[in-house]
Every structure is written in C-alpha cells, then in structure tokens.
Design a protein around this motif. Structure first.
Motif, mmCIF file in Angstrom:
data_model
loop_
_atom_site.group_PDB
_atom_site.id
_atom_site.type_symbol
_atom_site.label_atom_id
_atom_site.label_comp_id
_atom_site.label_asym_id
_atom_site.label_seq_id
_atom_site.Cartn_x
_atom_site.Cartn_y
_atom_site.Cartn_z
ATOM 1 N N ALA A 383 0.949 -1.242 -0.125
ATOM 2 C CA ALA A 383 -0.208 0.216 -0.401
ATOM 3 C C ALA A 383 0.860 1.101 -0.329
ATOM 4 C CB ALA A 383 -1.323 0.093 1.436
ATOM 5 N N ASP A 384 0.100 2.237 -0.299
ATOM 6 C CA ASP A 384 1.098 3.649 0.141
ATOM 7 C C ASP A 384 1.845 3.892 1.370
ATOM 8 O OD1 ASP A 384 1.813 6.193 0.021
ATOM 9 O OD2 ASP A 384 0.267 7.016 -0.040
ATOM 10 N N ALA A 385 2.981 3.948 1.333
ATOM 11 C CA ALA A 385 3.669 3.692 2.357
ATOM 12 C C ALA A 385 4.417 4.865 2.857
ATOM 13 C CB ALA A 385 5.460 2.718 2.424
ATOM 14 N N SER A 386 3.866 5.872 2.084
ATOM 15 C CA SER A 386 4.150 7.719 2.193
ATOM 16 C C SER A 386 4.238 7.813 3.553
ATOM 17 C CB SER A 386 4.055 8.523 1.305
ATOM 18 O OG SER A 386 3.612 7.800 -0.094
ATOM 19 N N PRO A 387 4.930 8.519 4.491
ATOM 20 C CA PRO A 387 4.818 8.992 5.519
ATOM 21 C C PRO A 387 3.561 10.398 5.434
ATOM 22 C CG PRO A 387 6.953 9.466 4.619
ATOM 23 C CD PRO A 387 6.436 8.968 3.575
ATOM 24 N N ARG A 388 3.089 9.945 6.697
ATOM 25 C CA ARG A 388 2.529 12.098 7.485
ATOM 26 C C ARG A 388 2.298 12.979 7.705
ATOM 27 N NH1 ARG A 388 -3.096 7.007 7.643
ATOM 28 N NH2 ARG A 388 -2.740 6.435 5.654
ATOM 29 N N ASP A 389 2.848 13.343 7.589
ATOM 30 C CA ASP A 389 3.106 14.877 8.678
ATOM 31 C C ASP A 389 2.660 13.952 9.760
ATOM 32 O OD1 ASP A 389 4.378 15.946 6.397
ATOM 33 O OD2 ASP A 389 2.887 17.388 5.903
#
Length: 401
Positions: A383-389
């Motif tokens: 899945a989308d593993a982009s870190p969240r702020d």
C-alpha cells in the motif's frame, strides 16, 4: 512476501505492539516475540518515572481502534502517565485483545536474525530451549533499554567500570531513589553522570529526597562545559511539563541543592575504603556512596550480525534516517515524519523501528515511532507507505541545545 510465513516483530513495547496492530489492519499476519514476562516489560523497570509527553502523544491510532472493540477506558489525553501506567493502562490491554493475544510469545529472547533465501530465520531461546521461526519480514522494535552506554570516553567503559566489586555502588540509569533504591542514597553521597532526560529525572528525584533527608548530598557530572542542553527549552518547550523539568533543574543547581561538575569526563572508577572513587580526565576526583550512570543507551546490534545493514557510523541509525535525527541539529519535535523509505536496509524486508532505529540519538518520541510502523506495515502490504505529517511539540531536553 510469502503468505505462509508471518512478519516477526521483535519486542512487545509500544512500537512493537503498534506495528502488529497496523499489520492486522493491512491484512498481514504478525508474530510478536517478547523476551519479558508481559508487554512493556522493559518499561516496567523504569515504571516510577513520569513521561514528559501526555497521553495524547502516546496512543497509536491502530491500537486505539483495536482497544475500542474492548471495554478499555481511554485515559485523559492531557495527563502525563508514568511508565507503570503506560504498561498497565495501555500496553497490557492491547496485548490482551483477542486479535493480538494469540500472536504474542513471551519469555522468547531473539538471539539472531538471518536471511535464508526468500525468508528470514529468527533464532530464539525460550526457557532454555532453542526455537527457530521462519518469517517473510522482520521488524526489530526491541528498543535500547538493555544496552546502556558506558561511562568512559568514546563509547568505552571507564577503567574499573565493570569490576564486580563496584556493583553495590552502581544504581543503573534510572534508579528509583524515592522508592526501591531510597535506602541506597538517603543521607548519603550520590553522583549522577549524564545530561539527558534520565539524568534530569534522577537529579530532581534526589532533590525531592534531599528535602526529606537534608544530609543527602547530590553531585552532577557532565562532559560539556555548559549545562544548557539539559535545561532544554524551559518555558519555550512545546511540552510544558518537559520544559518545567529543565527549569526545576536549573533552579536546583543555582540554589546549591546540586553541585555541578562541568567538563567532567569519567576516566576511572575504584572502590576505596568502602567508597566509590570517580576519577576524571582532568585529574579531579570525587568520592561518593552511589553513582547513577545516566549516559544514554545504544542499540544492540549483535543479534543482527547476519544481515546486510546500512547504519550511520556515528549515530548508529539507518543511513537515510541519521541526518533527520542528528541530536546536534534536532530536538524530539523537529524530526520530520519518516517511514519505510528512510528505515530500509539492503536486506529487503528487514526494518529497525522505534527507539532502536534512532541509534544513539536521544530525540525519539513514541508518536514518531507509531508513524514509522504504520508506513512499514503499508509497505509490506503493498500500500501507500508515504509518511504522514506529524504535529509534534518542539524543543526540550532531548535536543543538543
């Protein structure tokens, strides 16, 4: 990943349990290996210490969703828990949840992690028995509590530091000076070595003890020439309780309740006539009854010798994470959100997370670790593993000043 094998999580602390909870939400199968008797066993060893961050920063989103399916009562988000409260009111209820309880093995100490073709082999010891587990991926959330830094320069022990004869004088990194260890310091001479949060807590507890037992003597030794790093942000701190610690410490030093020794690097320890004698690099010496070595912690990398890792040689953190957490630049709250990309190693499917991922840097907050494992779980699930702020409070005793 192979569907027949679980993702092994090493450690059932707050970050390890959060990793398991997020994996369950992503449809992955976690297996948590914990060396202690219960979830958060290492935290229980400093259960008398109050955290400087309130509950609102200490509860992971996936763990909250898991707990909402039980009769758990969420603590007041503005209250600062002790380590014991974190374990009893949060970690143990998570571990007892029906979906997670059968996926945790206690008294299971990991001794090595190896790559075996398309999977990992995790060797453990359980009650003297060696057990091997296969895993599609491994997340090391074992923390750093069991590997404190030595007192000497350059990461080496001071001369005599490991002498068994000194054991009666050594208090460990976070002694309970108002409780279990009170008899070892009340009315006696205590030396605290270190400049981080552990040192601040112990010093302030000793000051409280000194109010009850005025003959208690408190010395504080730091390597730097200026204690400002320990005082932190004070009234500028995004976490008021953390800032208050620094203010209380400064006031205690200025009032003469604590004798401060600056530029004091421990060279040797020796037992002399029933006392502990600490010798410093500049020739100074000090005799005390008890010493608390609050010099921080380092990651235990021995169990990972069979893996291909990329670690920064100074901070001992993953190379892409190290610049983001450098304590010479960042405090706890100025570390930006990061995840699988920054935590990756050449060994595909292996991640170090939580406090251990920060190596020797003391800038870790649990909220940052929760985002780490959410991202890692997403990555393993495709899945989308982009870190969240993250909206983290800045400044504090965990910064370099």
């Amino acid at each position: 990943m192979t569907s027949q094998q679980p993702v092994i999580v090493i450690g059932a602390g707050p970050i390890g349990l959060a990793a398991a909870a997020h994996m369950l939400e992503y449809g992955l199968e976690p297996l948590v290996l914990e060396s202690g008797e219960h979830a958060g066993a290492a935290i229980s060893q400093w259960g008398h210490i109050q955290l400087f961050s309130p509950w609102r920063y200490n509860i992971d989103a996936a763990c909250r969703r898991l707990l909402e399916e039980t009769d758990w009562q969420e603590p007041n988000p503005g209250i600062l828990p002790t380590g014991a409260q974190l374990v009893e009111e949060y970690l143990k209820p998570i571990a007892a949840a029906n979906t997670l309880d059968p996926r945790i093995r206690y008294r299971t100490r990991v001794v090595s992690v190896l790559r075996r073709q398309d999977s990992f082999l995790v060797r453990t010891e359980t009650d003297g028995e060696v057990l091997d587990f296969q895993a599609s991926a491994v997340i090391d959330a074992s923390g750093t509590w069991h590997t404190p830094n030595p007192l000497g320069a350059g990461g080496l022990p001071a001369a005599g530091e490991n002498d068994d004869a000194l054991a009666p004088h050594l208090l460990g990194p976070l002694p309970d000076v108002l409780g279990a260890d009170r008899h070892r310091v009340a009315g006696r001479r205590a030396l605290v070595v270190g400049s981080g949060h552990s040192a601040v807590n112990t010093l302030l507890n000793l000051v409280a003890l000194r109010r009850e037992v005025p003959s208690t003597s408190i010395q504080w030794a730091i390597r730097s020439a200026d204690p400002q790093r320990s005082y932190g942000g004070e009234d500028r701190d995004g976490l008021p309780e953390r800032g208050a610690l620094g203010t209380q410490l400064r006031q205690s030093v200025e009032a003469g309740q604590i004798e401060l020794l600056t530029s004091a690097e421990v060279q040797a320890l020796e037992s002399v006539d029933g006392d502990l004698e600490a010798s410093f690099q500049d020739g100074r010496g000090l005799r005390v009854d008890a010493l608390a070595a609050a010099t921080g912690f380092r990651p235990d990398l021995e169990i990972l010798r069979g893996l291909r890792l990329e670690l920064d040689p100074t901070v001992e953190a993953p190379v892409r994470l190290a610049p983001l957490i450098d304590p010479a630049v960042h405090s706890c709250g100025t570390v930006r959100a990061h995840g699988a990309a920054e935590l990756a190693h050449p060994e595909e499917g292996f991640f170090i997370v939580g406090m251990k991922s920060y190596g020797r840097a003391p800038t870790f907050l649990m909220a940052t670790g929760y985002e780490q494992v959410r991202s890692v779980a997403a990555y393993l699930a495709g899945a989308d593993a982009s870190p969240r702020d993250l909206n983290l409070p800045a400044t504090g005793v965990c910064s370099a000043g």
